[in-house]
Design an enzyme around this catalytic site. Structure first.
Site, PDB file in Angstrom:
ATOM      1  N   ARG A  51      -0.459  -8.655  -0.092  1.00  0.00           N
ATOM      2  CA  ARG A  51       0.426  -9.306   0.868  1.00  0.00           C
ATOM      3  C   ARG A  51       1.081 -10.831   0.591  1.00  0.00           C
ATOM      4  NH1 ARG A  51       0.215  -4.746   2.095  1.00  0.00           N
ATOM      5  NH2 ARG A  51      -0.012  -3.754   4.073  1.00  0.00           N
ATOM      6  N   GLU A 106      10.506 -12.373   1.840  1.00  0.00           N
ATOM      7  CA  GLU A 106      11.181 -11.425   0.719  1.00  0.00           C
ATOM      8  C   GLU A 106      12.458 -11.048   1.123  1.00  0.00           C
ATOM      9  OE1 GLU A 106       8.697  -8.016   0.597  1.00  0.00           O
ATOM     10  OE2 GLU A 106       7.121  -8.969  -0.339  1.00  0.00           O
ATOM     11  N   HIS A 159       7.956  -6.286  -5.069  1.00  0.00           N
ATOM     12  CA  HIS A 159       7.218  -5.372  -4.236  1.00  0.00           C
ATOM     13  C   HIS A 159       7.286  -3.908  -4.326  1.00  0.00           C
ATOM     14  CE1 HIS A 159       5.573  -5.459   0.197  1.00  0.00           C
ATOM     15  NE2 HIS A 159       4.974  -4.631  -0.484  1.00  0.00           N
TER      16      HIS A 159
END
Length: 528
Positions: A230, A259, A279
């Site tokens: 995370r 992000e 990701h």
């Protein structure tokens, strides 16, 4: 029965649901479009694109189950679904292998300089000496968080000849040693051991900024860090500074604090010292298919009268078990979240005590709610279905005591956590239907309403203590919505407990200022 499938779902998943229901497989729709048709359906299966809002759920007159083909359920209003009795399921295990493999791929890419070597060759260069790497064989891999992904990473790393050290407050020495690893109980003893560090924990109040300037300085010089868990667990600026100084040799990062604004990420300036991916942890064809098949099977099972295996909001229990105690489910989970954040050390035992009318009922659903509340603070994807299994796997002893002794409440529930360092008790009750109160925190009696943000301030009983705390909060932009001063059951000392509900988070800097007030020590911010 009818099932609506939106977003792009694998055809094999559609066929599973078609075995028990008529299926409409439609493109992604907005809120109004969904509201117009959702009342006709008994189940909904989505990916991340469809937003299942409270308005959509309110319009879902016949809905029994909502399935999210993925790990997260942030696009579904869980509170609205729970209030309406709709089961929400996901697939917490569908991407385990994908996430673990990406972690290993990132580690190897970093160690052998593969991304930059690839660019160099494609530019027509031949710079072998420039990209000399390091072997992982014989090196020590430190794993923070030993859930399913962490365990899978450990197995692969051991097979490559690495040594494993593990820190996880919700596992045991015996469990880690079965994998061939070494259990490090305290992070203070962990940081200086690994050559590589990989993170596999959720982002919580405890893990946010876990890797920072202070912890990096305690690591072995030349350490390499991987984060595919995370964003926010690593202080990005602190890691960049350590990369520039050479204290951290390399890093491999798949997740970021922001992000949506990746162009502002400080990692981008670190060039060859850091490997970055967008990701991709769960982005494999197999993972995408697995999560769809898993959730489709759960939708099929629920519509066939069976239990779901990964319910994230309400337990998949028979109504006759759940109905008598369902109004106590929220307070059972709440007190357990509070107790988990107060407790210090590695968890060894959970004791649940119910009093009053609850003592005459089957309280197994409440036991599950307590386990979910306790474990979710430090473990990813804990739900009502897997919480008992996780507790058992981690070697946590769980016991229930029933007492019919009279209390000030019709029924109450207490969670007691025993760690290697402390014992923590939090008790809750309902003072009326749907009205929750925290009635005991360790030795302090209280009757305060649980809120998202709560500040606990032990203090000496003397003038102006409340005023000084309120002043610090006000100066730092934190509004007090409610407050109560709790007294100890016994009067052996002159210490009371302020319990303050705030409208927003209390940052570490503000908490530090409160703890510097004369007569105050050990203040704690709780976030539910």
């Amino acid at each position: 029965m009818k099932v609506l499938i939106t977003d792009k779902i694998n055809e094999a998943a559609v066929k599973i649901v078609e075995e028990v229901a008529e299926v409409d497989n439609l493109p992604t729709m907005n809120e109004d479009e969904l509201c117009d048709i959702i009342g006709n359906y008994d189940a909904l299966l989505v990916r991340s694109q469809t937003k299942v809002t409270a308005k959509v759920i309110e319009a879902a007159k016949n809905m029994k189950i909502i399935g999210r083909a993925g790990v997260g359920v942030d696009n579904i209003d869980l509170e609205a679904a729970t209030k309406k009795g709709i089961i929400v399921v996901n697939s917490p295990d569908g991407n385990t292998h994908a996430a673990a493999e990406h972690t290993l791929a990132m580690m190897m890419s970093m160690a052998r300089n593969i991304p930059v070597a690839d660019v160099s060759v494609k530019e027509g260069l031949w710079e072998r000496s420039k990209f000399t790497g390091v072997e992982v064989y014989g090196k020590t891999l430190g794993i923070i968080g030993f859930g399913k992904i962490g365990q899978h990473v450990a197995k692969a790393a051991l097979a490559m000849g690495m040594k494993i050290v593990v820190n996880d407050p919700y596992t045991t020495k015996e469990f880690v040693e079965k994998f061939g690893g070494k259990y490090i109980e305290h992070l203070d003893d962990f940081w200086g051991l690994p050559d590589f560090i990989t993170i596999h924990t959720p982002k919580t109040k405890e893990t946010t900024g876990l890797i920072n300037t202070n912890t990096i300085n305690r690591m072995k010089k030349g350490v390499r860090i991987i984060n595919c868990a995370r964003g926010g667990i690593i202080d990005e600026n602190a890691l960049c500074a350590a990369l520039e100084s050479g204290w951290v040799k390399q890093a491999a990062i798949d997740v970021y604090e922001d992000e949506k604004n990746i162009d502002k990420c400080p990692y981008l300036k670190e060039g060859n010292k850091i490997v970055l991916t967008p990701h991709l942890g769960a982005s494999t064809n197999e993972a995408q298919i697995n999560v769809a098949l898993d959730v489709a099977q759960q939708v099929k099972d629920v519509l066939s009268g069976k239990d779901a295996t990964s319910a994230v909001n309400i337990p998949a229990l028979k109504p006759q078990k759940l109905e008598p105690v369902k109004e106590y489910m929220p307070i059972a989970e709440t007190i357990s979240k509070i107790a988990s954040q107060i407790a210090k050390g590695n968890l060894r035992e959970i004791l649940i005590e119910v009093k009053g009318n609850l003592a005459n009922l089957d309280v197994s659903p409440l036991e599950v709610a307590v386990l979910k509340g306790v474990l979710s603070a430090n473990i990813v994807d804990v739900n009502y279905v897997n919480a008992p299994l996780i507790a058992k796997q981690r070697g946590i002893k769980v016991s229930v005591i029933k007492s019919e002794q009279s209390t000030d409440y019709i029924g109450s529930i207490l969670t007691k956590l025993t760690t290697d360092k402390t014992t923590t008790e939090v008790q809750g009750a309902l003072i009326a239907q749907g009205i929750e109160r925290i009635v005991k925190i360790n030795d302090y009696m209280t009757a305060i309403q649980p809120e998202d943000y709560m500040l606990l301030v032990p203090h000496v009983n003397k003038p102006n203590m409340i005023g000084q705390v309120a002043s610090v909060l006000g100066q730092n932009g934190v509004n007090i919505s409610k407050m109560q001063v709790a007294q100890k059951i016994s009067k052996e000392d002159n210490i009371s407990l302020m319990i303050i509900n705030t409208d927003d988070t209390v940052c570490a800097e503000t908490l530090d200022k409160i703890n510097k007030i004369d007569g105050i020590n050990g203040s704690l911010f709780i976030q539910l």
